[in-house]
Design an enzyme around this catalytic site. Structure first.
Site, PDB file in Angstrom:
ATOM      1  N   LYS A  40     -14.476  -8.827 -22.828  1.00 22.45           N
ATOM      2  CA  LYS A  40     -14.222  -9.353 -21.486  1.00 22.45           C
ATOM      3  C   LYS A  40     -15.091 -10.575 -21.213  1.00 22.45           C
ATOM      4  O   LYS A  40     -14.670 -11.503 -20.519  1.00 22.45           O
ATOM      5  CB  LYS A  40     -14.470  -8.273 -20.434  1.00 22.45           C
ATOM      6  CG  LYS A  40     -13.599  -7.033 -20.615  1.00 22.45           C
ATOM      7  CD  LYS A  40     -12.101  -7.339 -20.633  1.00 22.45           C
ATOM      8  CE  LYS A  40     -11.300  -6.161 -21.178  1.00 22.45           C
ATOM      9  NZ  LYS A  40      -9.887  -6.469 -21.401  1.00 22.45           N
ATOM     10  N   HIS A  53      -8.449   2.020  -9.980  1.00 16.74           N
ATOM     11  CA  HIS A  53      -8.238   0.859 -10.852  1.00 16.74           C
ATOM     12  C   HIS A  53      -7.012   0.995 -11.743  1.00 16.74           C
ATOM     13  O   HIS A  53      -6.875   0.282 -12.730  1.00 16.74           O
ATOM     14  CB  HIS A  53      -9.479   0.580 -11.716  1.00 16.74           C
ATOM     15  CG  HIS A  53     -10.722   0.451 -10.904  1.00 16.74           C
ATOM     16  ND1 HIS A  53     -10.953  -0.592 -10.053  1.00 16.74           N
ATOM     17  CD2 HIS A  53     -11.791   1.270 -10.772  1.00 16.74           C
ATOM     18  CE1 HIS A  53     -12.113  -0.434  -9.445  1.00 16.74           C
ATOM     19  NE2 HIS A  53     -12.649   0.691  -9.849  1.00 16.74           N
ATOM     20  N   ARG A  90      -0.738  -8.187 -24.989  1.00 16.71           N
ATOM     21  CA  ARG A  90       0.337  -7.262 -25.396  1.00 16.71           C
ATOM     22  C   ARG A  90       1.386  -7.242 -24.301  1.00 16.71           C
ATOM     23  O   ARG A  90       1.206  -7.840 -23.236  1.00 16.71           O
ATOM     24  CB  ARG A  90      -0.244  -5.860 -25.537  1.00 16.71           C
ATOM     25  CG  ARG A  90      -1.031  -5.499 -24.261  1.00 16.71           C
ATOM     26  CD  ARG A  90      -1.278  -4.051 -24.080  1.00 16.71           C
ATOM     27  NE  ARG A  90      -2.281  -3.801 -23.069  1.00 16.71           N
ATOM     28  CZ  ARG A  90      -2.036  -3.688 -21.762  1.00 16.71           C
ATOM     29  NH1 ARG A  90      -0.809  -3.840 -21.298  1.00 16.71           N
ATOM     30  NH2 ARG A  90      -3.017  -3.438 -20.902  1.00 16.71           N
TER      31      ARG A  90
END
Lengths: 509, 144, 509, 144
Positions: A116, A235, A294
């Site tokens: 990240k 989330h 993806r």
């Protein structure tokens, strides 16, 4: 084009890929664990390869077994779906090494975007705005605290190797910081074998808006508009839609975000379908969040507004073909919504509810698409994510699409296990949702405000229930063991039902 | 027929004029005063328009079930709804607990789930500890 | 908008209308005959009214009973669907007289277009080209013969009050003329209580291409592009598509036909959704055939390419609202196809096959719409048209739409009765169909060329069938009475099966 | 198990290595050499990939069925597949008819349908006339 494609996944997404393969006359190979011999993707594929025991590590996450299956079945390409190995650079590389096309980006792009912090650096270097915070992962709490003070509270702690909300914590005040850091770091270590975290300033009332991009191996790249995924719980996305109500209000934002997404993806040398996620505020400021390398769970909403088949395009890109269109050919039409249907009980803290599906009525008709992985009589296994299906609708306007979704939900009946169908009904009728006033805390706030409980049954329907009961033999009531908790407490009744379903399942296995 | 029908614990007479046909196994089409409704039979529950009605037969010749009011004053159990791992204990044996209070947290299907007290009472026993693996249906706690 | 709407129809079209009503939050009232108490449209409507015995004349065609039901249920509007009373001017007038809105055109427009000769005159006066032939209906064979000689053989004889292929004959040579006239005239008299016929020159290898129009009560009218319905058997449409392969080749034809359709409809003072049918040759010449003053069976293909909900628009027009768009707002996208799924046996001369549906698997996923009126366990009644469902697909190109339809057909399983599913597979794989080389005689010619028979079962599958059988108890074979005809003759086996299904049905009624 | 399985009249041994599970009532998932197939049981027929296999059990302890070759030389009947009206007769009793030759036209469900001879033979009897209303299953003609 490929002569045979193996799908390294299960459930609805495996079926989704099988459908496009069939349309392209390409034979499909399903893979399955011991828990999935009877799964729909195995039934619908042309071929099927057994991988191993139920645990993912010995089946759907096991690179060697999947490659072995591909070689055995002479598959020349592998579609990874989402989740499992879809963002695993080692898997992408192993496919390449085995001479099998990986239907996705290069291993290098996956690596760059998989970290990240690396993704933040790449995106920032490419010119996409990022949320203020640390550019590098940190392991020391004091270093993180300094960054948090610099950005200003509230902040988000996130796992460098993160995904799916794991190792993620909101910290509102400095005194809570250290405890949150320790807990998030240990969760990240457990989930990803990497405890490093990074700090981001919390964008209050932010919307989650993401851009679908599509790039080929010849350097062509387009964006296919946005999806708003602000309706989340823990989330996890719950409802996705396109267009975003924010962008409907600020139309020039689409091109700006689309260009930022393309810049970020280009910086990673990206090809394949991909998604660049942003946080956006209501003034139209937006910040790069991360990139998913993806196909996304929510790709159907983009398919419905663009009229494109993203899986077909993924295959075409992986086969080396150039994109068959340019940005100006992309036309968005109408509005699409997706509801993620889970085996969980919204009235009981969203407890997972695996078990046997005893009744099933599925919606259909105008503007309704159901991407489902279940059938009546099938037992939802304990071992995997409890997503059952995705219900997606299209209509000419957002308001009409919402009305259509409510109609489709009314036709949808899943019996034998609990599902979150009723939750969507509540959200879609909520005035704030209807007005498009969304942010990532929207659903938690709504559930806080109006806890999700079943309303008391109308008294005038009880004689109808009695009429149904009067047609039943005495024995049908006696077959169910007495509940362990009193019927006066509905939550516990549901618990009890879940347990009974499970016990039935255990007996029939 | 001497049996009485209890709906959600209360005796209810079947509707006198509604017509009913079973269209699919366990699925009934009900027409009542020109209104079309669907009823679904699932275990001991009948769902009509999304509302759950739990039914029992109150037949003097049958074993008398004590699931109703009687049980509310008796024992209540908290059982593991599925195989999983106990990750946290939120109360101690002997505690007075409120209805809805979290007692045990179990992780299953990659999610942590808090099991709550079905009603107020005293936590008579706590039959698990942190990191225990538990099977579906295992009794984790008893409230009296 | 209307406070409650009754649907004077049954089956998939009743369900289609119920779905849009639900999306508009308008309560729906279904009607049903004795044969339809368990039908899906009754289950899915908010309210349901019993009409009478199974025969249509005492139920779905009975104006008094339908108006009585509407008044009893306080419906303020009636949607007629297609077939039954949908093109009955007397019914439209009776609704108006009872103060109930008829969701359709005026009784006067229906009358004008209901007489095929009157329609030819109106269309011709409006400026639409018509097929050479008689402008008036004739009752004398000699008068008809004179017109036929004038137009030149081959000719078509058609019933003035016609529809659905009744009272229609092709006559190739003069010596056959008188016999054909007598037979068509007596069929027309039987079917419509009106034996008048008219003569049209036969347009050889003509395509059936129709234009969907939409007009409001304020004089606004648009066309929504065309549908090609050339794949027909016995003058009944089997597959419909949009765009027409001919118009894909000659794109300027769409606007010309659209304008001709609007001229014809305007000449009849038309409002509501309507369809103007044309014959067209491969050079782009076209001739007005007739106008259908109602929603068409094949309206979904237009919905998929235009993104409009025609039922919603019908309701809006009937409520007096102006059209919410003009011609330039109508954008056609991609390609749509529809297959009409019937309970009939294509391998046995398309014999109707009512009976109990014992197994049902329905297609779904990307680009697939199923408008169906059946469910597993339901018994298809003998009393009505044996259409079960319509399978409609959309994709970006005609070729991809065909591939998608083949995929969807592969997912579709109807057990217990015969269906024509396998026929579509054969047509969609036929090179002439793929090339778009269609005309109204296409399907008859194809079936002549390659009679529709089941291929011999592959020997390597027999041991799998034996494996399934080995799991069954002996008794499962003994439950079926011995066939009256030997198993060596498959057609007769199917006959026998049909009979057994029927006998089961008789017992369970 | 001593019973033999006949598929389309021929004895066939069950596949030795395929695996089979029943996923829905009468629907089987078959895996054979890595290929996934679906088999559907409908009455005395098993459908695999759209192909029909008619099965019988040939059990010496059971009543011997003579549906196979024997019947082909015996009588064949033409029965009304549904209630309807006889609208045309296309052959006369005593005629020699070919397999597939039309014998009777019945109108039902608004369609005229020609019933054909299931095999060649002599039309031994014609048990209906024009305008007769016939019930489902009624024998309309016999071929010997």
């Amino acid at each position: 084009m490929f002569s045979k494609v193996l799908i390294a996944n299960r459930g609805e997404i495996a079926l989704r890929v099988i459908r496009t393969l069939r349309e392209m006359s390409i034979p499909s190979v399903a893979v399955y664990s011991d828990a999935d011999r009877a799964a729909l993707h195995v039934r619908r594929a042309d071929e099927a390869a057994h991988l191993g025991p139920a645990p993912s590590s010995e089946s759907y996450l096991n690179i060697d077994r999947i490659l072995d299956a591909a070689l055995r079945h002479r598959a020349t390409a592998i579609h990874p779906g989402y989740g499992f190995l879809s963002e695993n650079a080692r898997f992408a590389q192993a496919c390449a090494d085995a001479g099998i096309a990986f239907i996705g980006p290069s291993a290098k792009s996956i690596s760059m975007m998989g970290s990240k912090t690396e993704a933040r650096r790449v995106a920032s270097a490419g010119g996409a705005p990022i949320v203020p915070g640390t550019l590098d992962g940190v392991t020391s709490a004091s270093e993180a605290l300094a960054a948090a003070r610099h950005a200003g509270f509230p902040v988000m702690l996130k796992a460098v190797a993160g995904g799916g909300g794991k190792g993620m914590r909101r910290v509102d005040r400095e005194p809570d910081f250290l405890a949150a850091f320790d807990s998030a770091s240990s969760e990240a270590l457990r989930s990803f074998a990497d405890g490093r975290l990074y700090v981001e300033k919390l964008i209050e009332n932010a919307r989650h808006i993401e851009i679908q991009i599509l790039g080929d191996r010849h350097g062509n790249m387009v964006h296919l508009g946005e999806r708003e995924c602000s309706v989340q719980r823990r989330h996890q996305k719950v409802i996705e839609e396109s267009p975003s109500p924010l962008i409907a209000r600020l139309p020039e934002l689409r091109a700006r975000m689309g260009e930022a997404a393309i810049r970020a993806a280009r910086a990673a040398g990206y090809y394949n379908a991909g998604t660049v996620e942003f946080l956006a505020d209501n003034s139209g400021n937006f910040y790069f969040l991360e990139m998913n390398t993806r196909l996304q769970v929510e790709h159907p909403v983009t398919e419905l507004v663009t009229g494109l088949d993203l899986v077909r395009l993924q295959l075409s890109i992986a086969a080396g073909h150039p994109l068959p269109f340019t940005q100006s050919d992309i036309v968005l039409r109408g509005a699409a919504l997706e509801c993620r249907i889970y085996a969980e009980d919204p009235a009981n803290n969203f407890f997972p509810s695996p078990g046997r599906i005893t009744q099933l009525a599925e919606p259909s008709g105008p503007g309704v698409r159901l991407d489902s992985g279940i059938y009546p009589g099938w037992t939802v296994p304990l071992d995997y994510d409890p997503m059952l299906a995705k219900l997606i609708v299209w209509n000419d306007t957002r308001e009409h699409a919402i009305e259509r979704m409510l109609r489709a939900l009314g036709e949808y009946q899943i019996g034998g296990i609990q599902s979150n169908l009723a939750l969507f009904d509540a959200i879609l009728r909520d005035p704030a949702f209807r007005a498009g006033n969304l942010h990532t805390g929207y659903l938690d706030a709504m559930l806080q405000r109006t806890p999700f409980t079943a309303p008391p049954p109308p008294a005038e329907l009880a004689p109808l229930a009695a009429l149904v009961a009067s047609r039943l033999p005495n024995s049908s009531a006696a077959t169910t063991p007495p509940a362990t908790t009193p019927p006066a407490a509905p939550a516990s009744r549901w618990l009890a039902d879940g347990r009974q379903n499970l016990m039935r399942k255990e007996r029939t296995r | 027929m001497t049996r009485r029908i209890l709906i959600n614990g209360q005796p209810v007479d079947p509707h006198p004029s509604a017509t009913l046909i079973e269209t699919e196994p366990g699925v009934y089409s009900v027409l009542v005063d020109g209104v079309s409704r669907e009823a679904r039979l699932l275990g001991n529950d009948i769902f009509i328009d999304g509302h759950r009605f739990t039914f029992e037969f109150d037949d003097p010749r049958q074993w008398k079930r004590n699931a109703g009011a009687a049980a509310a004053h008796g024992r209540a159990t908290i059982a593991a709804p599925m195989p999983g791992k106990v990750v946290r204990i939120l109360a101690a044996a002997g505690d007075e607990v409120a209805a809805g209070q979290g007692i045990v947290v179990v992780e299953a299907m990659k999610m942590q789930n808090e099991l709550k007290a079905p009603r107020a009472g005293r936590l008579a026993s706590l039959d698990c500890k942190e990191n225990d693996s538990v099977l579906a249906g295992a009794i984790l706690a008893v409230i009296e």
